[in-house]
Design a protein around this motif. Structure first.
Motif, short mmCIF file in Angstrom:
data_model
loop_
_atom_site.label_atom_id
_atom_site.label_comp_id
_atom_site.label_asym_id
_atom_site.label_seq_id
_atom_site.Cartn_x
_atom_site.Cartn_y
_atom_site.Cartn_z
N THR A 1 2.53 -3.48 1.14
CA THR A 1 1.43 -4.22 0.53
C THR A 1 1.24 -5.58 1.22
O THR A 1 0.11 -6.01 1.44
CB THR A 1 1.73 -4.44 -0.96
N ARG B 1 7.16 1.31 -4.61
CA ARG B 1 7.03 0.48 -3.42
C ARG B 1 8.29 -0.36 -3.20
O ARG B 1 8.66 -0.65 -2.07
CB ARG B 1 5.75 -0.35 -3.46
N GLN C 1 -0.80 -4.53 -5.19
CA GLN C 1 -0.24 -3.17 -5.31
C GLN C 1 -1.09 -2.29 -6.22
O GLN C 1 -1.43 -1.16 -5.88
CB GLN C 1 1.19 -3.23 -5.88
N LEU D 1 -3.13 -0.93 -3.11
CA LEU D 1 -1.89 -0.63 -2.39
C LEU D 1 -1.66 -1.51 -1.17
O LEU D 1 -0.65 -2.17 -1.04
CB LEU D 1 -1.80 0.85 -1.96
N GLN D 2 -2.62 -1.57 -0.25
CA GLN D 2 -2.43 -2.25 1.03
C GLN D 2 -3.73 -2.27 1.81
O GLN D 2 -4.65 -1.55 1.49
CB GLN D 2 -1.39 -1.51 1.86
#
Lengths: 398, 398
Positions: free
Chosen positions: B68, A18, B263, B267-268
């Protein structure tokens, strides 16, 4: 400020992927770094239509709270699909909808792991699974892994000698990061060992539907006679990742524990996203859609393989994946992929160095390449440049 | 199957509310149990339009993975809104988008709590915050709480005598479950004590925008001189809960830790939901929309108060909330709200007994009533029946 954080904050690190993605997003970079599906294949118009139907026919329901377990018709579909494709025998009560399959991993950590427990995984394994489990204070043992999956002799040896083993985590089909697929025999054997040693297995399968050739194999779960094996799945790679809809499937008594844990974690998943996917599955042929994805990714895989063959030095090794999103490169042992990355980024090319995919024994001479996210000409250009950087480093005098 | 689960699974229990909700969903029950916003006020048509615009103009982005941290324009809006309304001085880097404010609580547990740490909270406090924090192995100490908030003398005493305190959790405006609001003085004092003892505060504020009368108060965060205070917020009560979009806001160094933790967790957040809300906020006047919600809820609050006054026995106590979704009833000490609930459910009326809102000293003579979710005639009918059940139990001979 002198706040005290949880102990885990001393070892939770930024995801290398990321962080690289952030750099690459801003510039004109050819990136093999992400695990991103090809956005030009998202069924945008269909999603638009389905959303309109859902909002018109059931708007108040679609925007309201719902149950933690998730939207029933979607859970029904997932159970049926898994039964057909993976040899399971699920119904909707075996399925909990999760916020992407990543949440399935996080919840698995919450359900199973205490400080100091040991998780067994492939070597290498999925980077964000390491983060998910690590935040529950576990340690990892990597089981040597070859073209056919984990080495079962070593696994059995570890299981019989290591009392703190609590969980086994595997991605048996088109593995992330290596693109490799387990043999039938290893699948059966893992189910057998899991039962014998009473150790649960998380069988992560985000890419299984994306097979370019060869025969589909039954899931490890299909050989599970005692209910120890849980399956994580996702719509991210066959529909779209922006919805964040995945699932965890398994024995009903275990899934009930996951539901309890999800209640306190985030109550439930996005209601309208669940209903939109279910409506799509009712009105469209997702296999046709998956067929399109497979066609495009196969072409990109073919081109990537050709380019690696053509442009990369002879003394590297790489996976020829039968499906999924990734190939995996092993450089000669003395070469660091991080150094190669630095040189590539100067030339606006990005990938993920492989070291972070090993929770214990970082092998820095490895790297992961994603081929699903770019048009062919960019794949060719990017791999040509990586090839040049590798050639210059590996055989500088030639 | 003899799997070993994490230790936390021995004390994670089903949320009483969500279990009651399941019962009430299936039948023709008048339910005061949920914390559900009124679905008839959801901006369905506007959401439909915004979704279409987003999908047409930026479909591939809206359905793809994103950062994120969350969608920048949405984080900008939240920072600005908080600065205007709550006296903070944030920019987008102070904001992390979370999967509902519930995830803000879960991530707070992950960032701050180790096994055996102590969380200080109001007495009573939000049920699902107890679950969220408890899963990280903490214990709770309830600080006595009255009409003006936590008792600051007791709080200071506890802070100075209890080394394992790691976090303070409060909902200072229209609290869940009591509907009470902290005084300005207590807000200032909490910020001061938090700084003096280096203990972070989670200031949860899902209802603050729903004020029926009286003057808005600045947030506790606005008195924070050292950066110890984090604010959890949500679109669930002012827009819709089905999107699961909330946020956590605070010092940038702390928010970066939350980002790291998110994260590995999931993740998001849902990309298109974030973009749809941002588009709505750009094109519509959300204050006008909130005005409508406030108007309806105020009417329902008025009617609920009238009914409690009219139908309930004299020897109960209740909150007259100036905003939010709940009122809180204290019955005479010898009466169990769970028994009352049983009788009410026979008559198809549901509410949540208050005992579960106390992590330590369950006061079983309490109950929470939600008034936001039903048309007026059902509120009247429901409270009349609860009144009858209470009258029969409290003054059976009359």
């Amino acid at each position: 400020m002198k706040l005290k954080f949880a102990n885990r904050m001393s070892y939770i690190k930024a995801s290398e992927i990321r962080e690289i993605l952030k750099v690459t997003e801003q510039e004109d970079v050819i990136s093999f770094a992400g695990g991103l599906p090809a956005p030009e294949l998202f069924p945008i118009d269909e999603i638009n239509q389905m959303t309109q139907i859902i909002l018109k026919e059931a708007g108040t329901k679609a925007l309201q709270y719902t149950t933690t377990e998730g939207y029933s018709p979607l859970r029904d579909w997932i159970a049926k699909r898994m039964n057909e494709r993976l040899g399971t025998s699920f119904d909707k009560d075996n399925i909990l909808i999760t916020h992407g399959s990543q949440q399935g991993l996080d919840l698995s950590g919450k359900v199973f792991l205490d400080d100091g427990d040991i998780v067994l995984c492939e070597s290498p394994t999925y980077l964000a699974a390491i983060s998910a489990f690590k935040s529950y204070g576990c340690n990892f043992l990597e089981i040597p892994t070859d073209e056919k999956g984990m080495n079962m002799t070593v696994l059995e040896d570890v299981l019989s000698n290591t009392p703190k083993v609590k969980l086994i985590y595997v991605i048996p089909t088109f593995q992330n990061p290596t693109g490799k697929t387990w043999s039938l025999e290893r699948r059966k054997k893992l189910a057998e060992l899991s039962a014998r040693y009473d150790i649960p297995v998380i069988e992560d399968n985000p890419y299984g539907e994306l097979r370019f050739e060869g025969e589909s194999l039954p899931s490890i779960k299909s050989f599970d006679k005692v209910g120890n094996i849980l399956c994580a799945g996702s719509f991210s790679k066959i529909f779209c990742p922006g919805f964040r809809i995945g699932w965890i499937a398994g024995d009903k008594n275990i899934i009930r524990k996951y539901v309890l844990v999800k209640q306190g974690t985030d109550l439930q998943c996005n209601t309208i996203a669940q209903m939109t996917i279910a409506e799509y599955l009712k009105r469209y042929d997702i296999d046709k859609h998956i067929g399109k994805i497979v066609e495009v990714y196969k072409k990109r895989r073919d081109i990537a393989m050709e380019c690696i063959e053509r442009y990369f030095p002879d003394n590297i090794r790489y996976t020829y994946p039968q499906g999924g999103l990734f190939t995996w490169i092993e450089l000669p042992e003395e070469i660091s992929a991080r150094e190669i990355l630095k040189k590539c980024i100067e030339r606006k090319i990005a990938f993920v160095p492989g070291g972070s995919f090993y929770p214990v024994e970082h092998k820095e001479n490895t790297l992961r390449l994603n081929y699903s996210n770019m048009p062919e000409e960019r794949i060719i250009k990017g791999l040509q440049i990586i090839g040049e950087v590798l050639q210059a480093r590996i055989s500088p005098s030639e």
